[in-house]
Design an enzyme around this catalytic site. Structure first.
Site, PDB file in Angstrom:
ATOM      1  N   ILE A  63       0.826  -1.223   0.000  1.00 44.97           N
ATOM      2  CA  ILE A  63       0.000   0.000   0.000  1.00 44.97           C
ATOM      3  C   ILE A  63       0.857   1.269   0.000  1.00 44.97           C
ATOM      4  O   ILE A  63       0.347   2.355  -0.241  1.00 44.97           O
ATOM      5  CB  ILE A  63      -1.034   0.042   1.159  1.00 44.97           C
ATOM      6  CG1 ILE A  63      -0.366  -0.012   2.534  1.00 44.97           C
ATOM      7  CG2 ILE A  63      -2.076  -1.055   1.003  1.00 44.97           C
ATOM      8  CD1 ILE A  63      -1.300   0.375   3.674  1.00 44.97           C
ATOM      9  N   THR A 128      -8.635   0.544  15.468  1.00 43.02           N
ATOM     10  CA  THR A 128      -8.671  -0.313  16.647  1.00 43.02           C
ATOM     11  C   THR A 128      -9.011   0.493  17.900  1.00 43.02           C
ATOM     12  O   THR A 128      -8.717   1.691  17.979  1.00 43.02           O
ATOM     13  CB  THR A 128      -7.288  -0.979  16.838  1.00 43.02           C
ATOM     14  OG1 THR A 128      -7.224  -1.571  18.141  1.00 43.02           O
ATOM     15  CG2 THR A 128      -6.142   0.017  16.722  1.00 43.02           C
ATOM     16  N   GLU A 130      -7.426   0.267  20.473  1.00 39.33           N
ATOM     17  CA  GLU A 130      -6.168   0.565  21.184  1.00 39.33           C
ATOM     18  C   GLU A 130      -5.735   2.013  21.027  1.00 39.33           C
ATOM     19  O   GLU A 130      -4.892   2.493  21.785  1.00 39.33           O
ATOM     20  CB  GLU A 130      -5.044  -0.369  20.708  1.00 39.33           C
ATOM     21  CG  GLU A 130      -5.311  -1.800  21.073  1.00 39.33           C
ATOM     22  CD  GLU A 130      -4.098  -2.708  20.995  1.00 39.33           C
ATOM     23  OE1 GLU A 130      -2.957  -2.227  21.083  1.00 39.33           O
ATOM     24  OE2 GLU A 130      -4.301  -3.916  20.855  1.00 39.33           O
ATOM     25  N   LYS A 157      -1.395   3.418  14.507  1.00 38.64           N
ATOM     26  CA  LYS A 157      -2.810   3.355  14.086  1.00 38.64           C
ATOM     27  C   LYS A 157      -3.497   4.700  14.367  1.00 38.64           C
ATOM     28  O   LYS A 157      -4.319   5.163  13.570  1.00 38.64           O
ATOM     29  CB  LYS A 157      -3.547   2.225  14.811  1.00 38.64           C
ATOM     30  CG  LYS A 157      -3.120   0.817  14.425  1.00 38.64           C
ATOM     31  CD  LYS A 157      -3.434   0.444  12.986  1.00 38.64           C
ATOM     32  CE  LYS A 157      -4.910   0.264  12.731  1.00 38.64           C
ATOM     33  NZ  LYS A 157      -5.163  -0.226  11.333  1.00 38.64           N
TER      34      LYS A 157
HETATM   35  P1  NAD Z   1      -3.051  -9.332  10.176  1.00 39.59           P
HETATM   36  O1  NAD Z   1      -1.698  -8.989  10.700  1.00 39.59           O
HETATM   37  O2  NAD Z   1      -3.582 -10.707  10.357  1.00 39.59           O
HETATM   38  O3  NAD Z   1      -3.112  -9.029   8.600  1.00 39.59           O
HETATM   39  C1  NAD Z   1      -2.540  -7.897   8.028  1.00 39.59           C
HETATM   40  C2  NAD Z   1      -2.520  -8.082   6.502  1.00 39.59           C
HETATM   41  O4  NAD Z   1      -2.016  -6.874   5.909  1.00 39.59           O
HETATM   42  C3  NAD Z   1      -1.638  -9.228   6.018  1.00 39.59           C
HETATM   43  O5  NAD Z   1      -2.291  -9.950   5.015  1.00 39.59           O
HETATM   44  C4  NAD Z   1      -0.404  -8.508   5.461  1.00 39.59           C
HETATM   45  O6  NAD Z   1       0.251  -9.230   4.433  1.00 39.59           O
HETATM   46  C5  NAD Z   1      -1.033  -7.222   4.946  1.00 39.59           C
HETATM   47  N1  NAD Z   1      -0.063  -6.117   4.871  1.00 39.59           N
HETATM   48  C6  NAD Z   1       0.821  -5.715   5.827  1.00 39.59           C
HETATM   49  N2  NAD Z   1       1.546  -4.679   5.396  1.00 39.59           N
HETATM   50  C7  NAD Z   1       1.113  -4.404   4.141  1.00 39.59           C
HETATM   51  C8  NAD Z   1       1.455  -3.423   3.177  1.00 39.59           C
HETATM   52  N3  NAD Z   1       2.417  -2.519   3.394  1.00 39.59           N
HETATM   53  N4  NAD Z   1       0.777  -3.413   1.993  1.00 39.59           N
HETATM   54  C9  NAD Z   1      -0.186  -4.326   1.745  1.00 39.59           C
HETATM   55  N5  NAD Z   1      -0.550  -5.291   2.613  1.00 39.59           N
HETATM   56  C10 NAD Z   1       0.094  -5.319   3.798  1.00 39.59           C
HETATM   57  O7  NAD Z   1      -4.013  -8.245  10.806  1.00 39.59           O
HETATM   58  P2  NAD Z   1      -5.545  -8.384  11.294  1.00 39.59           P
HETATM   59  O8  NAD Z   1      -5.556  -8.878  12.671  1.00 39.59           O
HETATM   60  O9  NAD Z   1      -6.308  -9.069  10.235  1.00 39.59           O
HETATM   61  O10 NAD Z   1      -5.949  -6.838  11.333  1.00 39.59           O
HETATM   62  C11 NAD Z   1      -6.494  -6.199  10.185  1.00 39.59           C
HETATM   63  C12 NAD Z   1      -6.773  -4.741  10.525  1.00 39.59           C
HETATM   64  O11 NAD Z   1      -7.689  -4.668  11.607  1.00 39.59           O
HETATM   65  C13 NAD Z   1      -5.534  -3.967  10.970  1.00 39.59           C
HETATM   66  O12 NAD Z   1      -5.609  -2.673  10.420  1.00 39.59           O
HETATM   67  C14 NAD Z   1      -5.651  -3.927  12.492  1.00 39.59           C
HETATM   68  O13 NAD Z   1      -5.023  -2.787  13.009  1.00 39.59           O
HETATM   69  C15 NAD Z   1      -7.151  -3.869  12.657  1.00 39.59           C
HETATM   70  N6  NAD Z   1      -7.679  -4.423  13.918  1.00 39.59           N
HETATM   71  C16 NAD Z   1      -7.311  -5.677  14.332  1.00 39.59           C
HETATM   72  C17 NAD Z   1      -7.865  -6.216  15.495  1.00 39.59           C
HETATM   73  C18 NAD Z   1      -7.494  -7.603  15.986  1.00 39.59           C
HETATM   74  O14 NAD Z   1      -7.937  -7.987  17.067  1.00 39.59           O
HETATM   75  N7  NAD Z   1      -6.747  -8.393  15.227  1.00 39.59           N
HETATM   76  C19 NAD Z   1      -8.763  -5.469  16.240  1.00 39.59           C
HETATM   77  C20 NAD Z   1      -9.126  -4.187  15.791  1.00 39.59           C
HETATM   78  C21 NAD Z   1      -8.570  -3.696  14.614  1.00 39.59           C
HETATM   79  O1  TDX Z   2       1.807 -14.463  24.810  1.00 36.43           O
HETATM   80  C1  TDX Z   2       0.960 -13.627  25.173  1.00 36.43           C
HETATM   81  N1  TDX Z   2       0.617 -13.552  26.499  1.00 36.43           N
HETATM   82  C2  TDX Z   2      -0.279 -12.664  26.987  1.00 36.43           C
HETATM   83  O2  TDX Z   2      -0.552 -12.629  28.190  1.00 36.43           O
HETATM   84  C3  TDX Z   2       0.292 -12.728  24.250  1.00 36.43           C
HETATM   85  C4  TDX Z   2       0.615 -12.769  22.783  1.00 36.43           C
HETATM   86  C5  TDX Z   2      -0.613 -11.831  24.758  1.00 36.43           C
HETATM   87  N2  TDX Z   2      -0.886 -11.775  26.097  1.00 36.43           N
HETATM   88  C6  TDX Z   2      -1.857 -10.776  26.588  1.00 36.43           C
HETATM   89  C7  TDX Z   2      -1.587  -9.343  26.147  1.00 36.43           C
HETATM   90  C8  TDX Z   2      -2.976  -8.756  26.055  1.00 36.43           C
HETATM   91  O3  TDX Z   2      -3.395  -8.303  27.335  1.00 36.43           O
HETATM   92  O4  TDX Z   2      -3.126 -11.119  26.022  1.00 36.43           O
HETATM   93  C9  TDX Z   2      -3.855  -9.939  25.647  1.00 36.43           C
HETATM   94  C10 TDX Z   2      -4.154 -10.007  24.158  1.00 36.43           C
HETATM   95  O5  TDX Z   2      -2.924  -9.872  23.480  1.00 36.43           O
HETATM   96  P1  TDX Z   2      -2.839  -9.839  21.879  1.00 36.43           P
HETATM   97  O6  TDX Z   2      -3.536 -11.030  21.327  1.00 36.43           O
HETATM   98  O7  TDX Z   2      -1.425  -9.598  21.505  1.00 36.43           O
HETATM   99  O8  TDX Z   2      -3.788  -8.602  21.531  1.00 36.43           O
HETATM  100  P2  TDX Z   2      -3.730  -7.053  21.984  1.00 36.43           P
HETATM  101  O9  TDX Z   2      -2.360  -6.626  22.332  1.00 36.43           O
HETATM  102  O10 TDX Z   2      -4.809  -6.831  22.984  1.00 36.43           O
HETATM  103  O11 TDX Z   2      -4.109  -6.368  20.567  1.00 36.43           O
HETATM  104  C11 TDX Z   2      -5.131  -6.950  19.715  1.00 36.43           C
HETATM  105  O12 TDX Z   2      -6.330  -6.243  19.789  1.00 36.43           O
HETATM  106  C12 TDX Z   2      -6.414  -4.992  19.167  1.00 36.43           C
HETATM  107  C13 TDX Z   2      -4.653  -7.034  18.267  1.00 36.43           C
HETATM  108  O13 TDX Z   2      -3.428  -7.713  18.201  1.00 36.43           O
HETATM  109  C14 TDX Z   2      -4.540  -5.676  17.645  1.00 36.43           C
HETATM  110  O14 TDX Z   2      -4.205  -5.792  16.266  1.00 36.43           O
HETATM  111  C15 TDX Z   2      -5.868  -4.995  17.753  1.00 36.43           C
HETATM  112  O15 TDX Z   2      -5.768  -3.692  17.273  1.00 36.43           O
END
Ligand code: NAD
Ligand code: TDX
Length: 338
Positions: A63, A128, A130, A157
């Site tokens: 991107i 997010t 966060e 973010k």
């Molecule tokens: P993820 O890490 O599983 O996936 C990210 C994807 O983006 C991957 O497919 C990666 O290849 C692609 N990517 C990374 N850098 C790129 C670049 N420069 N150009 C094009 N593609 C690129 O992430 P996710 O957990 O699916 O999160 C997706 C979105 O949702 C993120 O913006 C994250 O901040 C947001 N989000 C995630 C959570 C969560 O709990 N996982 C919660 C709230 C918001």
């Molecule tokens: O090994 C671990 N042990 C542990 O205690 C990991 C990986 C996490 N944790 C704790 C940290 C957090 O309190 O668990 C909680 C959840 O951790 P993550 O899965 O890393 O999520 P968090 O840091 O809360 O962020 C997630 O939610 C918001 C996503 O990764 C983000 O992409 C999203 O924006």
């Protein structure tokens, strides 16, 4: 036909979103732009690739690459851009924040410029909870909670969210920003808490709980988030911000015990390890705006969602084994030691 550009569609939430929207909206076609970083896995959309025909296209691009973004938008007649692409793991951002600033901040700016130049109808930023920082033991994040991010991930973010706000205010772009709590479900990379702990428990490895395990997260099943993003993209107000959450708060240690119980594994696998620096104590979402304006609400209970997730990981051992090969091992050793 509505032509949508999704970025990061080979990641966890993006792949679930693409599958769900193509299944539920026959008048939508999707072009998925993904750089295929360690977190991007085209295998997660192999079923869609095989069945969606002309309605699904994949473009391997970053991107941050303006020419590639211009081409992806114009070649496919895109009218709606939804930006999922990001570096998404807090612990990795503590190890090295460089790729976070590049993709999350610069990438968002490049994509906004490309969308603006092409005159797309709407730009949606997937953000997010966060960005709001941390809560104490009470209270909820609303859309007007001030941004106060605490990790390099969340500050990158928040930087992106502010750019989206500025493009709406300065250039009159039609933008929508979504802020969601912790997602879980199929195809999540096993660096995040739930898939990491499921995978470790299945392998008989220890479950590294940070600090005292009393940090609280609000868990939402990924399909509920995907439906929320689609509702915000299609019915949200221009310039609007929408919070989404699962209304399902759990302390990490309680969640860990649920996982072990569901897998029939011993609590002896729990190991308390050094806390994450800057570890936010609690996230909890007030999603009443999304309920009132979009008619959205979370539909999957935590018990049901966790069972579905565990069933998926049990049924797809080869997906998780392939993902855990190579670079994942190096990350694991840096983060957790041998
Ligand atoms: P993820 O890490 O599983 O996936 C990210 C994807 O983006 C991957 O497919 C990666 O290849 C692609 N990517 C990374 N850098 C790129 C670049 N420069 N150009 C094009 N593609 C690129 O992430 P996710 O957990 O699916 O999160 C997706 C979105 O949702 C993120 O913006 C994250 O901040 C947001 N989000 C995630 C959570 C969560 O709990 N996982 C919660 C709230 C918001
Ligand atoms: O090994 C671990 N042990 C542990 O205690 C990991 C990986 C996490 N944790 C704790 C940290 C957090 O309190 O668990 C909680 C959840 O951790 P993550 O899965 O890393 O999520 P968090 O840091 O809360 O962020 C997630 O939610 C918001 C996503 O990764 C983000 O992409 C999203 O924006």
């Amino acid at each position: 036909m509505r032509h949508v550009l999704v970025t990061g569609g080979c990641g966890f939430i993006g792949s679930n979103f693409v599958r769900l929207v193509l299944a539920e909206h026959p008048d939508v076609s999707i072009v998925n732009v993904d750089a295929l970083t360690y977190a991007g896995n085209p295998e997660s959309l192999a079923d869609v690739e095989a069945s969606a025909g002309e309605r699904y296209r994949f473009v391997h691009a970053d991107i941050c690459d303006r020419d590639a973004m211009d081409a992806a938008i114009t070649d496919h007649g895109v009218d709606l851009v939804i930006n999922f692409a990001a570096e998404s793991h807090v612990d990795r951002s503590i190890q090295d924040s460089t790729p976070f600033v590049k993709t999350n901040v610069v990438g968002t700016q490049v994509l906004l410029d490309a969308a603006k130049a092409a005159g797309v109808t709407r730009y949606v930023q997937v953000s997010t909870d966060e960005v709001y920082g941390t809560l104490g033991e009470t209270g909820l994040f609303t859309e007007s909670t001030p941004l106060a991010p605490n990790s390099p991930y969340s500050s990158s973010k928040a930087g992106a969210d502010l750019l989206v706000r500025a493009y709406h205010e300065t250039f009159g772009m039609d933008t929508v920003t979504t802020r969601c709590s912790n997602n879980y479900g199929p195809f999540q990379f096993p660096e995040k808490l739930i898939p990491l702990f499921v995978s470790n428990a299945l392998d008989g490895k220890s479950l590294p709980v940070y600090g005292d395990g009393k940090n609280v997260r609000d868990w939402i099943y990924v399909d509920d988030h995907a439906r929320g993003i689609w509702a915000a993209a299609t019915a949200g107000k221009s310039g609007g911000v929408y919070n989404f959450g699962g209304e399902s708060e759990l302390q990490n240690i309680v969640l860990t015990r649920h996982i072990l119980k569901a897998l029939g594994k011993s609590e002896d696998l729990i190991t308390f390890v050094k806390d994450r620096p800057g570890h936010d104590l609690r996230y909890a979402i007030d999603c009443s705006k999304a309920k009132a304006e979009l008619g959205w609400e979370p539909a999957v209970t935590f018990e049901e969602g966790l069972q579905r997730t565990i069933d998926w990981y049990l049924a797809n051992p080869e997906w998780i084994e392939r993902v855990k090969s190579g670079a994942y091992r190096e990350y694991y050793v840096v983060q957790y030691g041998e």
